[in-house]
Scaffold this active site. Sequence first.
Site, PDB file in Angstrom:
ATOM      1  NE  ARG A  98      -4.155   1.763   0.863  1.00  0.00           N
ATOM      2  CZ  ARG A  98      -4.990   2.335   0.008  1.00  0.00           C
ATOM      3  NH1 ARG A  98      -4.751   2.270  -1.294  1.00  0.00           N
ATOM      4  NH2 ARG A  98      -6.060   2.973   0.433  1.00  0.00           N
ATOM      5  CB  THR A 373      -9.442  -1.057  -7.175  1.00  0.00           C
ATOM      6  OG1 THR A 373      -9.574   0.118  -6.393  1.00  0.00           O
ATOM      7  CG2 THR A 373      -8.407  -1.946  -6.543  1.00  0.00           C
ATOM      8  CB  THR A 391      -6.143   0.608  -6.345  1.00  0.00           C
ATOM      9  OG1 THR A 391      -7.023   1.670  -6.702  1.00  0.00           O
ATOM     10  CG2 THR A 391      -5.505   0.923  -5.005  1.00  0.00           C
ATOM     11  CG  ASN A 393      -8.436   6.297  -4.366  1.00  0.00           C
ATOM     12  OD1 ASN A 393      -9.223   5.412  -4.061  1.00  0.00           O
ATOM     13  ND2 ASN A 393      -8.522   7.523  -3.885  1.00  0.00           N
ATOM     14  CB  SER A 444      -7.175  -0.207   1.418  1.00  0.00           C
ATOM     15  OG  SER A 444      -7.683  -0.840   0.258  1.00  0.00           O
ATOM     16  N   GLY A 465     -13.667  -1.718  -6.786  1.00  0.00           N
ATOM     17  CA  GLY A 465     -14.976  -1.160  -6.496  1.00  0.00           C
ATOM     18  C   GLY A 465     -15.033  -0.184  -5.345  1.00  0.00           C
TER      19      GLY A 465
END
Length: 562
Positions: A98, A373, A391, A393, A444, A465
């Site tokens: 992340r 994503t 992703t 975002n 997240s 999503g």
Amino acid sequence: MNKTLPVILFSMYIGLSASHLAAGQEIQRYKHAAVVCAHPEAAKVGVAVLKEGGNAVDAAIAVQFALAVVYPNAGNIGGGGFMVYRSKSGVSDALDYREKAPEKASRDMYLDGNGNPVTDKSLLGALASGVPGSVDGMVSAHRKCGKLKWKADVQPAIDLAEKGFPVTAQQASELNRHKEDFLKYNRKPVAFVKEGVWKEGDLLKQPELASTLKLIRDKGRAGFYEGTVASAIVASMTHTRGVITLQDLKDYKSVWRKPVSGNYQDYTVISMPPPSSGGIALLTMLKQVGNYPLQRWGFQQDSTVQLMVEVERRAYADRASYLGDPDFFKVPQAALLSSSYIESRMKDLDFTKATPSSVIQPGVLPVYESEQTTHYSIIDAEGNAVSATTTLNGSYGSLVVVEGGGFLLNNEMDDFSVKPGSPNMYGLIGGEANSIAAGKRMLSSMTPTIIEKNGKLLMVVGTPGGSTIITSVFQTVLNVLAFGQGMQAAVAAPRFHHQWLPDEVAVEKNAISPSTRSYLEAKGYQLKERGSIGRVDAILVKPNGELETGADPRGNDTGMGF
């Protein structure tokens, strides 16, 4: 008669959900290995790597880089993600790559003089970008689990970027729609903008991205986080008022974490721990519905939908207060997943009426410890499995393309609680646990998940999503485990979503029958139709060992194997 009626209804609703298979979405099964992802070109790359002797992690790395080329609105090297891995021997691990807040990030960086959020600041331009984690994540995955040489895993993406690939009709529409945005947020021409309009079948070549990928191929982590690419990222900060520095890039490290796991009836669910909220929320919801006769009630029937909406409501309320980066906040994971707490959350459930979100607050614990994503699921011939969600975002992230680098930067800073109590771009409410801090990872909803039965691999699943990720995975899992659907039918079935606030049930056009909608509305539920929810990509291991893929017909998602 009464004893057989539920079985008749059950069979009827299996048939109904199977009828939602779209053209070209026939059931596909493979004997040895399978890949499911958002774009057919990336799926081809993954299968080719598996055929060359690579394992699931090699294929995952190849797919990750290929998606950065062929699916630029979410596939990336300028973003981040999560990976859940299960070896053929049953050992599981979770990789957190992340993004992180830059060192110059501050709690109130997106507020105006009156302390109110300025939405565009956390969404558009490089100030919205966190320090990218995807490249370091792939390097970490390869170092620990890869089988082929690193260069072999990266090269297919380079070939796609240099030679180009034909854009799909959906991609052509997206690129045309964002043309003015790309022109606004970039000083120099970018590959995503062309004279005239994009049409299906047009070739998209990305020579600058190919050059970046070659540096990553030849120098590994240093090819991205140091040298010319790192300097190009920092240079992109200057004209868009971003704050990522060379030191931020040099200091970034992905982290291996212990997966969150638990049981739903006879199944073991293995998912992503914080800073993903997905694993804990998914397990909470599955445990809450586990004692109810969903199979007897039937797929998307009155009581089934009501129960699922109510557990979703409570899970998202807890998400808002108790989940964040575990390196900065003591997440009360054990307490959230304890049987006593889960039982307490359901005590006020009343099947005669909706529970208003205004009366559902985060539970009291004994110890306070975008939708763009993309996801890919892989099982190799040895039985190793990868579930990974990655992703930028928002669609195309911050819309900033690194000059000379050819790749998009993320706008993940919006996933922090820009102001605790204020919604982000997905309407999600966050609290102090997810406030902005330098070096912190933003919370997240990504929920890469692997499921076992009797110690054997059963399912690999996940979806993009934004805020709908957790509920999409939840419903897909129940479609298989509770309602007996096959993988493709479970993925294609229409979905609904509730996230505590706003207090409404979002439903796809074909989700929930008109009569059931009327029952729910009479009980006080507000149903609101919206477009597609999620794009689930999954694999189910059948009793005979075959691998059934589930590629979501809501996009260009594709399952392949051999």
